[in-house]
Write a protein that holds these residues in place. Structure first.
Motif, PDB file in Angstrom:
ATOM      1  N   ALA A   1      26.838  37.897  37.208  1.00  0.00           N
ATOM      2  CA  ALA A   1      27.808  37.638  36.139  1.00  0.00           C
ATOM      3  C   ALA A   1      29.025  38.535  36.284  1.00  0.00           C
ATOM      4  O   ALA A   1      30.174  38.091  36.130  1.00  0.00           O
ATOM      5  CB  ALA A   1      27.143  37.835  34.776  1.00  0.00           C
ATOM      6  N   ILE A   2      28.786  39.804  36.575  1.00  0.00           N
ATOM      7  CA  ILE A   2      29.898  40.750  36.792  1.00  0.00           C
ATOM      8  C   ILE A   2      30.745  40.291  37.972  1.00  0.00           C
ATOM      9  O   ILE A   2      31.981  40.255  37.899  1.00  0.00           O
ATOM     10  CB  ILE A   2      29.349  42.166  37.026  1.00  0.00           C
ATOM     11  N   ALA A   3      30.100  39.912  39.066  1.00  0.00           N
ATOM     12  CA  ALA A   3      30.834  39.486  40.262  1.00  0.00           C
ATOM     13  C   ALA A   3      31.699  38.264  39.986  1.00  0.00           C
ATOM     14  O   ALA A   3      32.837  38.162  40.473  1.00  0.00           O
ATOM     15  CB  ALA A   3      29.852  39.195  41.396  1.00  0.00           C
ATOM     16  N   SER A   4      31.184  37.314  39.187  1.00  0.00           N
ATOM     17  CA  SER A   4      31.954  36.099  38.908  1.00  0.00           C
ATOM     18  C   SER A   4      33.222  36.409  38.134  1.00  0.00           C
ATOM     19  O   SER A   4      34.288  35.825  38.397  1.00  0.00           O
ATOM     20  CB  SER A   4      31.084  35.096  38.143  1.00  0.00           C
ATOM     21  N   VAL A   5      33.130  37.335  37.180  1.00  0.00           N
ATOM     22  CA  VAL A   5      34.316  37.689  36.380  1.00  0.00           C
ATOM     23  C   VAL A   5      35.324  38.468  37.230  1.00  0.00           C
ATOM     24  O   VAL A   5      36.531  38.229  37.151  1.00  0.00           O
ATOM     25  CB  VAL A   5      33.895  38.508  35.141  1.00  0.00           C
ATOM     26  N   VAL A   6      34.834  39.385  38.045  1.00  0.00           N
ATOM     27  CA  VAL A   6      35.723  40.179  38.902  1.00  0.00           C
ATOM     28  C   VAL A   6      36.506  39.274  39.847  1.00  0.00           C
ATOM     29  O   VAL A   6      37.733  39.390  39.977  1.00  0.00           O
ATOM     30  CB  VAL A   6      34.921  41.230  39.696  1.00  0.00           C
ATOM     31  N   LEU A   7      35.808  38.350  40.513  1.00  0.00           N
ATOM     32  CA  LEU A   7      36.501  37.480  41.465  1.00  0.00           C
ATOM     33  C   LEU A   7      37.430  36.511  40.752  1.00  0.00           C
ATOM     34  O   LEU A   7      38.565  36.279  41.204  1.00  0.00           O
ATOM     35  CB  LEU A   7      35.488  36.710  42.311  1.00  0.00           C
ATOM     36  N   SER A   8      37.006  35.960  39.629  1.00  0.00           N
ATOM     37  CA  SER A   8      37.869  35.051  38.882  1.00  0.00           C
ATOM     38  C   SER A   8      39.161  35.754  38.464  1.00  0.00           C
ATOM     39  O   SER A   8      40.262  35.187  38.565  1.00  0.00           O
ATOM     40  CB  SER A   8      37.128  34.528  37.648  1.00  0.00           C
ATOM     41  N   ASN A   9      39.035  36.990  38.015  1.00  0.00           N
ATOM     42  CA  ASN A   9      40.206  37.762  37.616  1.00  0.00           C
ATOM     43  C   ASN A   9      41.171  37.954  38.778  1.00  0.00           C
ATOM     44  O   ASN A   9      42.392  37.791  38.632  1.00  0.00           O
ATOM     45  CB  ASN A   9      39.755  39.120  37.072  1.00  0.00           C
ATOM     46  N   GLU A  10      40.632  38.273  39.956  1.00  0.00           N
ATOM     47  CA  GLU A  10      41.504  38.506  41.105  1.00  0.00           C
ATOM     48  C   GLU A  10      42.127  37.212  41.620  1.00  0.00           C
ATOM     49  O   GLU A  10      43.267  37.225  42.110  1.00  0.00           O
ATOM     50  CB  GLU A  10      40.727  39.228  42.204  1.00  0.00           C
ATOM     51  N   LEU A  11      41.419  36.107  41.502  1.00  0.00           N
ATOM     52  CA  LEU A  11      42.024  34.829  41.869  1.00  0.00           C
ATOM     53  C   LEU A  11      43.211  34.519  40.966  1.00  0.00           C
ATOM     54  O   LEU A  11      44.286  34.095  41.441  1.00  0.00           O
ATOM     55  CB  LEU A  11      40.980  33.711  41.771  1.00  0.00           C
ATOM     56  N   ASN A  12      43.063  34.744  39.679  1.00  0.00           N
ATOM     57  CA  ASN A  12      44.169  34.509  38.752  1.00  0.00           C
ATOM     58  C   ASN A  12      45.343  35.449  39.032  1.00  0.00           C
ATOM     59  O   ASN A  12      46.507  35.042  38.921  1.00  0.00           O
ATOM     60  CB  ASN A  12      43.682  34.665  37.316  1.00  0.00           C
ATOM     61  N   LYS A  13      45.049  36.692  39.383  1.00  0.00           N
ATOM     62  CA  LYS A  13      46.108  37.636  39.749  1.00  0.00           C
ATOM     63  C   LYS A  13      46.876  37.157  40.975  1.00  0.00           C
ATOM     64  O   LYS A  13      48.045  37.487  41.155  1.00  0.00           O
ATOM     65  CB  LYS A  13      45.507  39.020  40.016  1.00  0.00           C
ATOM     66  N   ASN A  14      46.201  36.354  41.821  1.00  0.00           N
ATOM     67  CA  ASN A  14      46.852  35.785  43.013  1.00  0.00           C
ATOM     68  C   ASN A  14      47.387  34.379  42.745  1.00  0.00           C
ATOM     69  O   ASN A  14      47.569  33.600  43.680  1.00  0.00           O
ATOM     70  CB  ASN A  14      45.852  35.765  44.173  1.00  0.00           C
ATOM     71  N   HIS A  15      47.601  34.069  41.467  1.00  0.00           N
ATOM     72  CA  HIS A  15      48.225  32.805  41.046  1.00  0.00           C
ATOM     73  C   HIS A  15      47.372  31.584  41.401  1.00  0.00           C
ATOM     74  O   HIS A  15      47.892  30.499  41.694  1.00  0.00           O
ATOM     75  CB  HIS A  15      49.618  32.663  41.655  1.00  0.00           C
ATOM     76  N   ILE A  16      46.032  31.776  41.383  1.00  0.00           N
ATOM     77  CA  ILE A  16      45.093  30.674  41.569  1.00  0.00           C
ATOM     78  C   ILE A  16      44.357  30.480  40.246  1.00  0.00           C
ATOM     79  O   ILE A  16      43.714  31.400  39.748  1.00  0.00           O
ATOM     80  CB  ILE A  16      44.088  30.979  42.698  1.00  0.00           C
ATOM     81  N   SER A  17      44.492  29.298  39.673  1.00  0.00           N
ATOM     82  CA  SER A  17      43.858  29.033  38.381  1.00  0.00           C
ATOM     83  C   SER A  17      42.341  28.995  38.536  1.00  0.00           C
ATOM     84  O   SER A  17      41.788  28.138  39.230  1.00  0.00           O
ATOM     85  CB  SER A  17      44.351  27.696  37.819  1.00  0.00           C
ATOM     86  N   ALA A  18      41.665  29.961  37.881  1.00  0.00           N
ATOM     87  CA  ALA A  18      40.217  30.082  38.040  1.00  0.00           C
ATOM     88  C   ALA A  18      39.571  30.489  36.731  1.00  0.00           C
ATOM     89  O   ALA A  18      40.201  31.115  35.874  1.00  0.00           O
ATOM     90  CB  ALA A  18      39.894  31.120  39.120  1.00  0.00           C
ATOM     91  N   THR A  19      38.293  30.129  36.596  1.00  0.00           N
ATOM     92  CA  THR A  19      37.505  30.564  35.446  1.00  0.00           C
ATOM     93  C   THR A  19      36.095  30.858  35.917  1.00  0.00           C
ATOM     94  O   THR A  19      35.650  30.338  36.951  1.00  0.00           O
ATOM     95  CB  THR A  19      37.480  29.489  34.348  1.00  0.00           C
ATOM     96  N   ALA A  20      35.372  31.693  35.170  1.00  0.00           N
ATOM     97  CA  ALA A  20      34.026  32.109  35.547  1.00  0.00           C
ATOM     98  C   ALA A  20      32.985  31.497  34.614  1.00  0.00           C
ATOM     99  O   ALA A  20      33.216  31.364  33.406  1.00  0.00           O
ATOM    100  CB  ALA A  20      33.906  33.634  35.530  1.00  0.00           C
ATOM    101  N   LEU A  21      31.840  31.135  35.182  1.00  0.00           N
ATOM    102  CA  LEU A  21      30.708  30.627  34.411  1.00  0.00           C
ATOM    103  C   LEU A  21      29.433  31.323  34.862  1.00  0.00           C
ATOM    104  O   LEU A  21      29.243  31.575  36.052  1.00  0.00           O
ATOM    105  CB  LEU A  21      30.524  29.115  34.617  1.00  0.00           C
TER     106      LEU A  21
END
Length: 410
Positions: free
Chosen positions: A80-100
């Protein structure tokens, strides 16, 4: 929409630098007009603070903790932690992402905590999120029961998560990213001349994985095979396509897989051979031995049954328990500890004479004693002393020319 599933292991998402490679693979897929489901494992391996084994240390597992249900609550946190961390960094790179989480992504399992089996995947939430976002990052290794309890699905569970969600959303392909560039002809730590394979069948990689190859979990391959979804095993750190896992469809792939006699050499160590012989009541021995092992939850392998007794293997960790049970039943087992199992796997060996002879001769020439052997249509196994493991694996790798050629005929 075209959907691609990409799974990244713990080391791939452990550091910010490693995650830049993950983000680049996501960008490459987006450029090819895919919507992407990314499945992640927990960040790194022990002693990384959010690795699964590090989380287990918080409750002094296995010494002082007995509730499997609560362990699953704890172990699910890493992914769960990994999904949020990666989703956050994808959004920081202007890639629309969400975590589940796994439950939010629709994974329903049975209640066999710590090693739950997936009963169904309801992908509606994932598909709806893909309409709003380019990437959905799903926490691997986890689901929930029908009653809402968090479950984990065993070691290698993130591979299985990727395959199951791929089947549920009818993905075009499932990509498993690892530290190595695809599936190798043998463990490169054991065989310096091991090389990556371009293509393997579902059956071959299942056999390699079950016999010790650790690149992809066999259950994940079985799910992909049932759904007829191709898989690729690739390196996180290079752009190479890695190894394609698919059916043996010559016209589609352009490669006649059955012409390759042996695909790879796998191995497993830390095995004990148990021999139970008797002159009387042989049928009682045969039935009681295996019934007792099953009731004790001891997995047996390499079974040979003869009119005078049985020979089989167990993991070293179960040796003491197995011997105690046998003695309690009145048997007198002979044990050989520190054994290893070496397997030659290849879809092309079916019906080809001389393969077993070649294996026996090469091991004999290498001074390796064979304790047991067995075979199927696509695999030949030998049990040896663990001290002979490296020369045995190298001898078989060499005799079938796995370091040089795609075709290794008898």
């Amino acid at each position: 929409m075209q959907i691609l599933v990409q799974k990244f292991g713990g080391t791939s998402v452990q550091t910010e630098d490693n995650r830049t490679h993950v983000i680049q693979h996501v960008k490459n897929a987006l450029m090819n007009n895919y919507k992407i489901v990314v499945v992640v494992s927990a960040l790194g391996r022990k002693p990384a603070p959010y690795a699964t084994d590090s989380l287990l240390d918080l409750v002094d597992f296995p010494k002082n903790y007995n509730s499997k249900r609560e362990l699953d609550i704890l172990m699910s946190c890493g992914e769960a932690i990994a999904s949020v961390v990666l989703s956050n960094e994808l959004n920081k790179n202007h890639i629309s992402a969400t975590a589940l989480t796994g439950p939010q992504a629709g994974f329903i399992t049975n209640d066999d905590f710590n090693q739950a089996k997936i009963k169904e995947v309801e992908p509606t939430r994932v598909l709806n999120e893909l309409k709003e976002h380019d990437v959905v990052v799903v926490a691997g290794f986890q689901g929930q029961t029908a009653d809402g309890d968090i479950t984990t699905i065993g070691r290698g569970g993130s591979d299985t998560t990727a395959a199951a969600i791929g089947a549920a959303v009818n993905a075009e392909r499932i990509e498993i990213f690892t530290d190595v560039n695809g599936i190798m002809t043998a463990d490169p730590n054991m065989v310096s001349s091991a090389r990556p394979l371009d293509i393997v069948t579902y059956t071959e990689i299942c056999n390699l994985a079950y016999q010790g190859a650790k690149v992809v979990h066999p259950r994940a391959v079985e799910i992909a095979m049932q759904a007829e979804i191709p898989m690729r095993v690739r390196s996180t750190y290079v752009e190479d396509e890695g190894t394609l896992i698919t059916a043996s469809r010559i016209q589609e792939i352009g490669t006649d897989i059955p012409d390759r006699l042996i695909t790879g050499i796998a191995h497993m160590s830390a095995i004990t051979q148990i021999s139970v012989q008797t002159k009387d009541e042989t049928h009682r021995l045969q039935s009681e031995v295996f019934k007792a092992m099953a009731e004790a939850g001891i997995s047996v392998d390499f079974i040979n049954i003869s009119p005078t007794g049985v020979i089989y293997t167990v993991p070293d960790t179960h040796t003491e328990k197995a011997v105690h049970i046998l003695k309690t039943l009145g048997f007198h087992p002979e044990i050989t500890k520190n054994c290893a199992k070496v397997s030659a796997v290849g879809a092309g060996m079916t019906g080809v004479p001389g393969v077993a002879s070649k294996i026996v001769q090469s091991l004999t020439n290498a001074g390796v004693q064979i304790l047991q052997s067995a075979d199927s249509h696509t695999t030949i196994w030998v049990l040896i002393h663990e001290k002979d493991l490296k020369p045995a694996v190298n001898a078989l790798h060499d005799v079938f020319a796995l370091n040089t050629a795609d075709k290794n005929l008898v």
